[in-house]
Design a protein around this motif. Structure first.
Motif: not given
Ligand code: MLT
Ligand code: ZN
Length: 428
Positions: A116, A134, A232, A298, A301-302
């Motif tokens: 990230a 990732l 993830e 994403w 998550r990030e």
């Protein structure tokens, strides 16, 4: 050379604000020979040196704690031509991950490791910490990408090679010793990295589950896909915080306990392949139909990292357990963290959890409990962030006395005066 404390502050504090130190001065050499000169002079005057890349580390391994000389490698940002025959490239230690990937893309290739912090993290630091990120389930960590390392010893001598030979059976793997060495053995100045094909098509989905064990079972099924690249995990409590922090809508109309973000990459659209896998435990699924939707998935998550940081200075513990024991670990951690806000997320395919706690009144106990829980399950006290100063005192949980003796002997062999990154990895 920088000496103004206000200017040096950006180099002496990590970005979570947890590790704040001081530097005698900050040196920013432009190339390998200048690094060698700096180290030779520091050696002459007995000055300890802390190497630093993009300063994205999370274990206090890249900031000076006791007035050392801070050696910033960010100006070593040269990228060599892509060697298509070998599928390799030379990169200066200060090359940012995003720049490396753009450079590879211009030749139809990509770099396998993605994290990230891609806009700031540098390849030298990523090699030094054996960063993962990732896409480890498909291509491995930094260790698997390194085809050569060039480094400068504490006394200024240059070692290593950037030839990138795939076969070389001439004794000790010196480059391999530097992967994960966290700046304690030598200063990495350049690396030769393997590249992978740039896949044209990606399929990304967010799956919802009732518990971690269902998500682990889904990963077992998804592993049949050769195109599987990421799996993830994050949880509903963390997702709510992310949505509030970013002011975005949640992915599903109803909340679910566990989310698994899955991505496949291939030359032909892997969406059908992904859709063909039976996932009995899945309660809901959101599939990205375009790049904007993919970015949104994403972001859930990030954005966990910045969201956690926005709550206060976090205690961040990166650990790994065998994936089959992930649910057991999650339960143990939720029971153990009884103060502060706990946010769990991570890379479930590798059993790699990021245990984040903000506002706890017993950080030392939580640290000890989490690291012991990981070790007791056959795991590691650091899966991808390194040991740094944060976990040096707990290395005995996963390294035997004989192994720690070897660590100390290796350190003495490379850096006899103990000038490089004192206190990191090996306790003072
Ligand atoms: C991540 O997986 O997002 C990184 O390891 C950063 C973090 O743990 O906060
Ligand atoms: Zn991570």
């Amino acid at each position: 050379m920088l000496t103004d404390p206000a200017v040096c502050a950006g180099f002496t504090t990590d970005w979570t604000g947890r590790y704040r130190g001081s530097a005698a001065l900050v040196v920013r050499p432009a190339d390998r020979d200048q690094v060698a000169e700096v180290l030779a002079v520091c050696g002459e005057f007995g000055a300890a040196v802390v190497p630093q890349g993009g300063n994205t580390g999370l274990v206090g391994g890249g900031v000076p704690h006791n007035g050392e000389v801070l050696l910033s490698l960010t100006r070593l940002s040269a990228l060599g031509p892509v060697d298509s025959a070998a599928r390799q490239v030379n990169a200066g230690a200060g090359v940012r991950l995003s720049a490396l990937r753009e450079h590879a893309a211009a030749s139809g290739l990509d770099f396998a490791v993605d994290i990230a912090a891609r806009e700031s993290a540098t390849v030298g630091g990523m090699v030094a910490t054996n960063a993962g990120g990732l896409r480890v389930l498909r291509w491995g960590s930094m260790r698997e990408q390194v085809a050569g390392v060039e480094a400068v010893l504490a006394d200024g001598r240059v070692v290593g090679s950037l030839c990138g030979l795939d076969k070389d059976s001439t004794g000790y793997d010196l480059a391999g010793s530097l992967v994960g060495s966290e700046g304690t053995l030598a200063v990495i100045t350049a690396v030769r990295l393997r590249l992978i094909p740039a896949f044209a098509r990606r399929a990304t989905a967010l799956l919802a589950f009732g518990g971690t064990s269902d998500a682990v079972a889904a990963i077992s099924a998804l592993r049949s896909l050769p195109s599987l690249t990421s799996a993830e995990v994050f949880y509903d409590d963390g997702l709510r915080l992310v949505c509030a922090h970013r002011d975005i809508a949640p992915p599903f109309p109803v909340a679910h306990p566990v989310y698994l973000l899955v991505e496949c990459a291939a030359d032909d659209d892997p969406i059908e392949e992904l859709g063909s896998v039976e996932l009995p435990g899945a309660l809901d699924t959101a599939i990205a139909v375009d790049e904007t939707a993919r970015r949104t998935l994403w972001t859930y998550r990030e954005a966990h990292t910045e969201t956690v940081n926005s709550l206060g200075t976090p205690l961040k513990l990166d650990v790994g357990v065998p994936v089959a024991r992930a649910a057991e670990f999650e339960r143990a951690i939720r029971a153990a963290v009884t103060s502060g806000t706990l946010v769990l997320f991570g890379h479930l395919a590798e059993g790699n959890f990021h245990v984040n706690v903000v506002g706890a009144d017993d950080e030392e106990r939580i640290t000890d409990t989490v690291l012991r829980a990981a070790a007791a399950l056959g795991g590691t006290i650091s899966a991808e962030h390194g040991v740094g100063v944060a976990k040096a005192a707990w290395l005995n949980l996963t390294r035997s006395p004989a192994e720690r003796d070897l660590y100390a002997a290796i350190k003495r062999a490379w850096d006899p005066a103990g000038a490089l990154n004192p206190g990191v990895l090996i306790p003072r």
